[in-house]
Write an enzyme that holds these catalytic residues in place. Sequence first.
Site, PDB file in Angstrom:
ATOM      1  N   GLY A  46      64.188  48.629  27.023  1.00 25.95           N
ATOM      2  CA  GLY A  46      63.925  47.672  28.086  1.00 25.95           C
ATOM      3  C   GLY A  46      63.360  48.381  29.300  1.00 25.95           C
ATOM      4  O   GLY A  46      63.654  49.559  29.524  1.00 25.95           O
ATOM      5  N   GLN A  51      60.648  49.955  37.706  1.00 25.45           N
ATOM      6  CA  GLN A  51      60.816  51.314  37.155  1.00 25.45           C
ATOM      7  C   GLN A  51      59.498  52.081  37.053  1.00 25.45           C
ATOM      8  O   GLN A  51      59.492  53.289  36.867  1.00 25.45           O
ATOM      9  CB  GLN A  51      61.506  51.260  35.784  1.00 25.45           C
ATOM     10  CG  GLN A  51      62.948  50.763  35.883  1.00 25.45           C
ATOM     11  CD  GLN A  51      63.620  50.723  34.530  1.00 25.45           C
ATOM     12  OE1 GLN A  51      63.535  49.734  33.819  1.00 25.45           O
ATOM     13  NE2 GLN A  51      64.263  51.809  34.141  1.00 25.45           N
ATOM     14  N   CYS A  93      69.772  54.474  30.901  1.00 24.92           N
ATOM     15  CA  CYS A  93      68.656  53.907  31.649  1.00 24.92           C
ATOM     16  C   CYS A  93      67.546  54.953  31.761  1.00 24.92           C
ATOM     17  O   CYS A  93      67.830  56.114  32.054  1.00 24.92           O
ATOM     18  CB  CYS A  93      69.135  53.499  33.042  1.00 24.92           C
ATOM     19  SG  CYS A  93      67.857  52.770  34.067  1.00 24.92           S
ATOM     20  N   LEU A  94      66.317  54.518  31.551  1.00 28.54           N
ATOM     21  CA  LEU A  94      65.188  55.461  31.641  1.00 28.54           C
ATOM     22  C   LEU A  94      65.040  56.029  33.055  1.00 28.54           C
ATOM     23  O   LEU A  94      64.464  57.096  33.230  1.00 28.54           O
ATOM     24  CB  LEU A  94      63.887  54.770  31.222  1.00 28.54           C
ATOM     25  CG  LEU A  94      63.820  54.315  29.749  1.00 28.54           C
ATOM     26  CD1 LEU A  94      62.547  53.533  29.494  1.00 28.54           C
ATOM     27  CD2 LEU A  94      63.919  55.499  28.803  1.00 28.54           C
ATOM     28  N   HIS A 135      71.175  44.142  32.098  1.00 31.24           N
ATOM     29  CA  HIS A 135      70.887  45.466  32.675  1.00 31.24           C
ATOM     30  C   HIS A 135      69.519  45.441  33.372  1.00 31.24           C
ATOM     31  O   HIS A 135      69.387  45.870  34.525  1.00 31.24           O
ATOM     32  CB  HIS A 135      70.919  46.519  31.560  1.00 31.24           C
ATOM     33  CG  HIS A 135      70.464  47.890  31.975  1.00 31.24           C
ATOM     34  ND1 HIS A 135      71.282  48.993  31.948  1.00 31.24           N
ATOM     35  CD2 HIS A 135      69.259  48.340  32.437  1.00 31.24           C
ATOM     36  CE1 HIS A 135      70.602  50.051  32.382  1.00 31.24           C
ATOM     37  NE2 HIS A 135      69.369  49.686  32.674  1.00 31.24           N
ATOM     38  N   GLU A 136      68.518  44.907  32.672  1.00 32.50           N
ATOM     39  CA  GLU A 136      67.165  44.890  33.250  1.00 32.50           C
ATOM     40  C   GLU A 136      67.089  43.985  34.471  1.00 32.50           C
ATOM     41  O   GLU A 136      66.402  44.280  35.447  1.00 32.50           O
ATOM     42  CB  GLU A 136      66.140  44.457  32.195  1.00 32.50           C
ATOM     43  CG  GLU A 136      66.022  45.376  30.995  1.00 32.50           C
ATOM     44  CD  GLU A 136      65.841  46.847  31.347  1.00 32.50           C
ATOM     45  OE1 GLU A 136      65.202  47.135  32.377  1.00 32.50           O
ATOM     46  OE2 GLU A 136      66.357  47.695  30.613  1.00 32.50           O
ATOM     47  N   HIS A 139      68.000  45.545  37.690  1.00 28.76           N
ATOM     48  CA  HIS A 139      66.923  46.326  38.315  1.00 28.76           C
ATOM     49  C   HIS A 139      66.136  45.472  39.316  1.00 28.76           C
ATOM     50  O   HIS A 139      65.658  45.976  40.335  1.00 28.76           O
ATOM     51  CB  HIS A 139      65.941  46.846  37.251  1.00 28.76           C
ATOM     52  CG  HIS A 139      66.401  48.092  36.554  1.00 28.76           C
ATOM     53  ND1 HIS A 139      66.641  49.269  37.218  1.00 28.76           N
ATOM     54  CD2 HIS A 139      66.659  48.336  35.250  1.00 28.76           C
ATOM     55  CE1 HIS A 139      67.026  50.184  36.329  1.00 28.76           C
ATOM     56  NE2 HIS A 139      67.050  49.644  35.137  1.00 28.76           N
TER      57      HIS A 139
HETATM   58 ZN    ZN Z   1      67.663  50.611  33.461  1.00 25.06          ZN
END
Ligand code: ZN
Length: 147
Positions: A46, A51, A93-94, A135-136, A139
């Site tokens: 995701g 991001q 998380c990236l 989660h996304e 952000h």
């Molecule tokens: Zn994330």
Amino acid sequence: MTVKTIITEPNKLLRQISKPVENVGKEEQQLMNDMLDTMYDANGIGLAAIQIGIPKRIIVMDIAKDGKKEPRYFVNPVIVKKDQIKNTHEEGCLSVPDQFAEIDRPSKCDVEYLDYNGKKQILRAEGLLATCIQHEMDHLEGILFID
Ligand code: ZN
């Protein structure tokens, strides 16, 4: 088809609240394509636009396994229903490399959003899909799972 740079903690941009998208046009679709390429390149499931430094309420996801591709696109997602029952998943998380944590979230949720073509859709999510979309969506509010 462009792989963008994923920004990471403690970059302040990650704390910004993303803005709603007024119209899903060519520019937004190009952004979604780039986000998907970036996410696949990083082996993620995701990615939110912020991001890659763009404060728009856009998310891409793909939780398919075994090399299959099932891209999902969410523009202006809103949770309209949450289950009372919580589910615990280990999240990463990236934008927060090499950190993982067990996080409790509602096990099911309904999400209203616009798809890749700007059409209104509703997703009834559970399991990993529910965890990932929540989660996304954090952000979009400038929230990270480590908070
Ligand atoms: Zn994330």
